[in-house]
Scaffold this active site. Sequence first.
Site, PDB file in Angstrom:
ATOM      1  N   LYS A 100      -0.391  -9.755   1.379  1.00 17.77           N
ATOM      2  CA  LYS A 100      -1.984  -9.873   1.069  1.00 17.77           C
ATOM      3  C   LYS A 100      -2.170 -10.785  -0.004  1.00 17.77           C
ATOM      4  O   LYS A 100      -2.835 -11.940   0.094  1.00 17.77           O
ATOM      5  CB  LYS A 100      -2.531  -8.503   0.703  1.00 17.77           C
ATOM      6  CG  LYS A 100      -2.819  -7.587   1.804  1.00 17.77           C
ATOM      7  CD  LYS A 100      -3.392  -6.321   1.167  1.00 17.77           C
ATOM      8  CE  LYS A 100      -3.163  -5.741  -0.125  1.00 17.77           C
ATOM      9  NZ  LYS A 100      -1.640  -4.928   0.177  1.00 17.77           N
ATOM     10  N   ARG A 109     -10.918   0.364  -2.441  1.00 19.37           N
ATOM     11  CA  ARG A 109     -10.077   1.334  -2.109  1.00 19.37           C
ATOM     12  C   ARG A 109     -10.627   2.514  -1.337  1.00 19.37           C
ATOM     13  O   ARG A 109      -9.876   3.366  -0.949  1.00 19.37           O
ATOM     14  CB  ARG A 109      -9.015   1.448  -3.343  1.00 19.37           C
ATOM     15  CG  ARG A 109      -8.194   0.672  -3.702  1.00 19.37           C
ATOM     16  CD  ARG A 109      -7.277   0.916  -5.012  1.00 19.37           C
ATOM     17  NE  ARG A 109      -6.535  -0.159  -5.520  1.00 19.37           N
ATOM     18  CZ  ARG A 109      -5.571  -0.704  -5.226  1.00 19.37           C
ATOM     19  NH1 ARG A 109      -4.779  -0.037  -4.093  1.00 19.37           N
ATOM     20  NH2 ARG A 109      -5.001  -1.665  -5.910  1.00 19.37           N
ATOM     21  N   ARG A 121      15.132  -5.560   0.748  1.00 16.12           N
ATOM     22  CA  ARG A 121      14.890  -6.561  -0.428  1.00 16.12           C
ATOM     23  C   ARG A 121      16.155  -6.327  -1.320  1.00 16.12           C
ATOM     24  O   ARG A 121      16.883  -4.931  -1.564  1.00 16.12           O
ATOM     25  CB  ARG A 121      13.777  -5.852  -1.250  1.00 16.12           C
ATOM     26  CG  ARG A 121      12.489  -6.935  -1.105  1.00 16.12           C
ATOM     27  CD  ARG A 121      11.250  -6.368  -1.525  1.00 16.12           C
ATOM     28  NE  ARG A 121      11.214  -6.140  -2.673  1.00 16.12           N
ATOM     29  CZ  ARG A 121      10.874  -7.071  -3.792  1.00 16.12           C
ATOM     30  NH1 ARG A 121      10.015  -7.998  -3.261  1.00 16.12           N
ATOM     31  NH2 ARG A 121      10.643  -6.533  -5.005  1.00 16.12           N
ATOM     32  N   ARG A 167      16.641  -1.661  -5.590  1.00 17.28           N
ATOM     33  CA  ARG A 167      16.134  -1.097  -6.448  1.00 17.28           C
ATOM     34  C   ARG A 167      15.870   0.328  -5.764  1.00 17.28           C
ATOM     35  O   ARG A 167      15.293   0.149  -4.837  1.00 17.28           O
ATOM     36  CB  ARG A 167      14.753  -1.670  -6.782  1.00 17.28           C
ATOM     37  CG  ARG A 167      14.945  -2.936  -7.601  1.00 17.28           C
ATOM     38  CD  ARG A 167      13.687  -3.541  -8.275  1.00 17.28           C
ATOM     39  NE  ARG A 167      12.538  -3.359  -7.328  1.00 17.28           N
ATOM     40  CZ  ARG A 167      11.346  -3.547  -7.615  1.00 17.28           C
ATOM     41  NH1 ARG A 167      11.041  -4.006  -8.887  1.00 17.28           N
ATOM     42  NH2 ARG A 167      10.591  -3.348  -6.595  1.00 17.28           N
ATOM     43  N   ARG A 202       4.868   5.727  -0.245  1.00 18.90           N
ATOM     44  CA  ARG A 202       3.875   4.390  -0.475  1.00 18.90           C
ATOM     45  C   ARG A 202       3.135   4.101   0.841  1.00 18.90           C
ATOM     46  O   ARG A 202       1.855   4.147   0.779  1.00 18.90           O
ATOM     47  CB  ARG A 202       4.435   3.315  -0.951  1.00 18.90           C
ATOM     48  CG  ARG A 202       4.701   3.404  -2.536  1.00 18.90           C
ATOM     49  CD  ARG A 202       5.519   2.376  -2.858  1.00 18.90           C
ATOM     50  NE  ARG A 202       5.211   1.096  -2.658  1.00 18.90           N
ATOM     51  CZ  ARG A 202       5.771  -0.094  -2.720  1.00 18.90           C
ATOM     52  NH1 ARG A 202       6.975   0.013  -3.115  1.00 18.90           N
ATOM     53  NH2 ARG A 202       5.245  -1.355  -2.675  1.00 18.90           N
TER      54      ARG A 202
END
Length: 237
Positions: free
Chosen positions: A31, A106, A145, A178, A189
Amino acid sequence: MAAVTADRSAIRVKQGLGRAVILLGPPGAGKGTQAQRIAQRYSLPHLSTGDMFRDNISRGTEIGRKAKALMERGELVPDEIVLGMVEDRISQPDCAKGFVFDGFPRTLPQADDLEHICKQYNLGCTIVLHMVVDPALLMRRLTGRRICKAGGHIYNVYERPPKQEGICDIDGSELIHRPDDSEGVIGERLAAYDRQTQPLVEYYTLRGLLSPVDAMAAVDTVSESITRILDGANALK
Ligand SMILES: [Zn+2]
């Protein structure tokens, strides 16, 4: 002479849409990048509530003072304060040509109020770009990642692997995975995002404002699809 005319009309097409453009999509759907590109291409302001808070706090406005006090107490800033700030921003002259919103609305009350504010300021129909993802592919993209310890260089073991496993190509330092990029954390999430966004998807679908975009395509391909949608909407004006 002809060249000058063509030039002018090209500039006019690219100067703003007179509409709000909203990007809806989960973390990792790209986004931010697309919002930046839209802002640049159509010379629209790129709005985020985070920037608005910082601006209001630094200018010491009433909204800024209220928001700061709440945030310092670790409390959530209520919708009416957020919306007051959003309306104040949209009332500025640069938003007359439209704007790109990334990360807002939201909630349903926020979406509803944003529609009222847009009407009040004579903006055309909102364009909601729904960044559609394949959950399994998105999970792979996000868990792949790796970040370089020294310079923060970002890799992806699936899509953009380093030449040597676990080592940064640029500075030779160690690449770390991470905890935030683990499957469990990302899964939570994404589930939270789905719960929060589903009502918004329904809201905008009912009003015929939602345009789906395949967010799993290459970043330039995604930009091209978005440009087609926005140029098409612009031609209908
Ligand atoms: Zn590095």
